[in-house]
Design a protein around this motif. Structure first.
Motif, PDB file in Angstrom:
ATOM      1  N   GLY A 169      74.904 -31.659 -20.594  1.00 20.51           N
ATOM      2  CA  GLY A 169      76.215 -31.610 -21.773  1.00 20.51           C
ATOM      3  C   GLY A 169      76.211 -31.043 -23.453  1.00 20.51           C
ATOM      4  N   GLN A 170      74.884 -31.755 -23.597  1.00 19.81           N
ATOM      5  CA  GLN A 170      73.601 -31.036 -24.699  1.00 19.81           C
ATOM      6  C   GLN A 170      73.595 -29.972 -24.735  1.00 19.81           C
ATOM      7  N   ASP A 171      72.951 -28.882 -23.733  1.00 16.50           N
ATOM      8  CA  ASP A 171      72.250 -27.759 -22.995  1.00 16.50           C
ATOM      9  C   ASP A 171      73.068 -27.072 -21.815  1.00 16.50           C
ATOM     10  N   ALA A 192      60.818 -36.769 -10.781  1.00 12.89           N
ATOM     11  CA  ALA A 192      61.021 -35.907 -10.994  1.00 12.89           C
ATOM     12  C   ALA A 192      60.569 -34.927 -11.944  1.00 12.89           C
ATOM     13  N   ASP A 193      60.357 -33.827 -12.537  1.00 10.29           N
ATOM     14  CA  ASP A 193      60.480 -33.175 -13.452  1.00 10.29           C
ATOM     15  C   ASP A 193      61.213 -32.463 -14.025  1.00 10.29           C
ATOM     16  N   LEU A 194      61.287 -32.228 -15.655  1.00 12.06           N
ATOM     17  CA  LEU A 194      62.744 -31.812 -16.384  1.00 12.06           C
ATOM     18  C   LEU A 194      62.799 -30.847 -16.486  1.00 12.06           C
ATOM     19  N   ARG A 195      62.898 -29.851 -16.335  1.00 16.21           N
ATOM     20  CA  ARG A 195      62.989 -28.620 -17.989  1.00 16.21           C
ATOM     21  C   ARG A 195      63.644 -28.060 -18.456  1.00 16.21           C
ATOM     22  N   GLY A 196      64.252 -27.021 -19.603  1.00 14.54           N
ATOM     23  CA  GLY A 196      64.331 -26.429 -20.043  1.00 14.54           C
ATOM     24  C   GLY A 196      65.930 -27.149 -20.612  1.00 14.54           C
ATOM     25  N   SER A 197      65.514 -28.629 -21.224  1.00 13.91           N
ATOM     26  CA  SER A 197      66.549 -29.475 -21.836  1.00 13.91           C
ATOM     27  C   SER A 197      65.519 -30.147 -23.324  1.00 13.91           C
ATOM     28  N   ALA A 198      66.372 -29.669 -24.329  1.00 17.43           N
ATOM     29  CA  ALA A 198      65.579 -30.458 -25.769  1.00 17.43           C
ATOM     30  C   ALA A 198      66.150 -31.753 -25.865  1.00 17.43           C
ATOM     31  N   ILE A 199      67.481 -32.185 -25.488  1.00 16.11           N
ATOM     32  CA  ILE A 199      67.622 -33.704 -25.283  1.00 16.11           C
ATOM     33  C   ILE A 199      67.257 -34.334 -24.365  1.00 16.11           C
ATOM     34  N   ASN A 200      66.845 -34.004 -23.209  1.00 14.23           N
ATOM     35  CA  ASN A 200      65.963 -34.826 -22.424  1.00 14.23           C
ATOM     36  C   ASN A 200      64.510 -34.750 -22.629  1.00 14.23           C
TER      37      ASN A 200
END
Length: 449
Positions: free
Chosen positions: A86-88, A103-111
């Motif tokens: 919801g942020q990105d 898992a690897d999480l990318r493309g999200s500053a808040i995460n």
């Protein structure tokens, strides 16, 4: 009228603009079914959305969200990755079904900020533990004094972190507020009689209980569990129940935040078999049975099973079918001492114990003693044959579900034989008395009659 319509149109446009499309893409190997997004109910995980297969091992969904939400991505409720959506505009996850927690999480500053926050929590905890040892254990005045000074510096860092995150990422600010407890070393001198009193009074000091953002945050549950878990060995049933209920009452009545905090408290009380469980569960059920019926029913079943382990608690009531096919309710036996005897025809130790139980039944039946045999059989004919062969002349019920018996689950029975002795008011006197122990107890309460 035109002015009203114009204002209405502006309001609608504002509400719509508050929502945004969020695309989640998961590249995951080893999936038999597409991954799902889950929400946390307070009693488990519930599917919210199923991703669509867009290529081999690639899954995607697009959601409309009002703002950042804390959700879970995984192949099942037992295999989930916490994720903030919801942020990105777009978030990508790479992992494997069955191992989504790694898992690897990318493309999200808040995460990314959330992952860093968890690392910060761990670092704070390590520093706190070390400094506490310097203050409380090491017998050196200088080390003790310096430890207190460094503890106050650590508390200042924690407080600054909460304030910063509340401005940068309000959702992370809420998480930080639920996980930030300042040590009693930073408290005003003389304000608290002891560290325990300080803990109870200040654990939730950074939480804004009027903020609805805590309603959909699983960390509200975790805070309730952590707060209560640190108190289970410190207080008896009435005192701890009062503390838990008073603190969670600070959230608005009927709010999801209060429900999550109390269900978290139950998650700490249930494994400890703490006497406060019943009071906390009763209040939760009373308030939320119609608001969140599914999760509330799960928590009620769990707490009911625990009640059967607490001496002095009212035994969970149930109704079963007798060998004749009639309904028999446990509560109908009030006015007598009742032994619930969980057994089965195929249980060797049960059958070997039966002659002793028959002897005690004959000895004390006239003094107000009754037995209700609860069979874990799954074949009616074997159940009836065992009753006749062992001359078990007392009352019997069974749902013929074997180990899946609803009655066994209600009383937390995982092995047999097991017994629960009830007084004439339906209160639990003792559990798992057999042989000489059961005979001594019956002599104690019925022998003088």
């Amino acid at each position: 009228m035109r002015v009203f319509l114009t204002l209405f149109g502006l309001l609608a446009a504002t509400l719509l603009s508050a929502q945004r499309d969020v695309t989640l893409t998961a590249t995951a190997a080893g999936c038999k079914q597409p991954p799902q997004l889950f929400t946390f109910t307070g009693a488990g995980f519930e599917p919210l959305d199923t991703l669509t297969t867009v290529a081999a091992g690639v899954y995607r969904t697009t959601l409309q969200l009002d703002g950042p939400q804390f959700l879970y991505l995984g192949s099942s409720g037992a295999d989930v990755l916490p994720i903030i959506l919801g942020q990105d505009a777009a978030v990508e996850v790479t992992g494997r079904c069955g191992q989504f927690r790694q898992a690897d999480l990318r493309g999200s500053a808040i995460n990314t900020a959330y992952q860093e926050l968890n690392e910060t929590f761990e670092a704070f905890h390590e520093r706190y533990t070390t400094l506490q040892q310097d203050i409380e254990v090491i017998q050196d005045a200088r080390v003790n004094r310096e430890g207190r000074e460094m503890m106050r510096e650590l508390d200042a860092e924690k407080e600054a972190l909460v304030a910063r995150l509340q401005k940068e990422y309000p959702l992370l600010g809420r998480i930080a507020s639920l996980n930030t407890y300042l040590s009693h070393y930073s408290a005003d001198s003389g304000r608290y009689a002891n560290p325990l009193e300080h803990y109870v009074d200040t654990y939730f000091r950074f939480v804004d209980f009027t903020d609805p953002g805590y309603n959909e945050l699983s960390w509200t549950y975790e805070a309730g569990r952590s707060f209560t878990n640190n108190l289970v060995r410190q207080f008896d049933g009435p005192a701890l129940a009062r503390i838990v209920l008073d603190q969670t009452d600070r959230w608005p009545a009927g709010s999801r935040a209060r429900f999550l905090a109390r269900s978290g408290a139950l998650a700490a009380l249930l494994p400890a078999k703490h006497p406060a469980t019943a009071a906390v569960a009763d209040r939760l059920v009373e308030e939320y049975a119609t608001i969140y019926p599914g999760p509330t029913a799960v928590l009620q079943r769990q707490s009911d099973a625990l009640r059967s382990f607490i001496v002095g608690a009212t035994a969970p009531d149930f109704t079963g079918l007798t060998p004749d096919g009639d309904s028999l309710r446990l509560a109908s036996l009030r006015g007598q001492y009742v032994l619930l005897d969980f057994w089965a025809s195929w249980c060797g130790p049960c059958r070997r114990e039966n002659p002793n139980v028959v002897r005690m039944y004959k000895k004390y039946k006239a003094q107000g003693f009754e037995i209700l045999g609860v069979s874990l059989d799954d074949r009616r004919e074997r159940w009836l044959q065992a009753i006749e062969a062992d001359e078990l002349g007392w009352l019997h019920v069974s749902d013929l579900k074997g180990w899946r018996s609803d009655f066994a689950q209600l009383y937390g029975v995982t092995s047999i034989p097991q017994t629960v002795l009830l007084n004439p008011d339906g209160k639990i006197v003792a559990r798992n008395l057999r042989g000489a122990e059961l005979e001594r107890k019956l002599q104690e309460i019925l022998g003088a009659r």
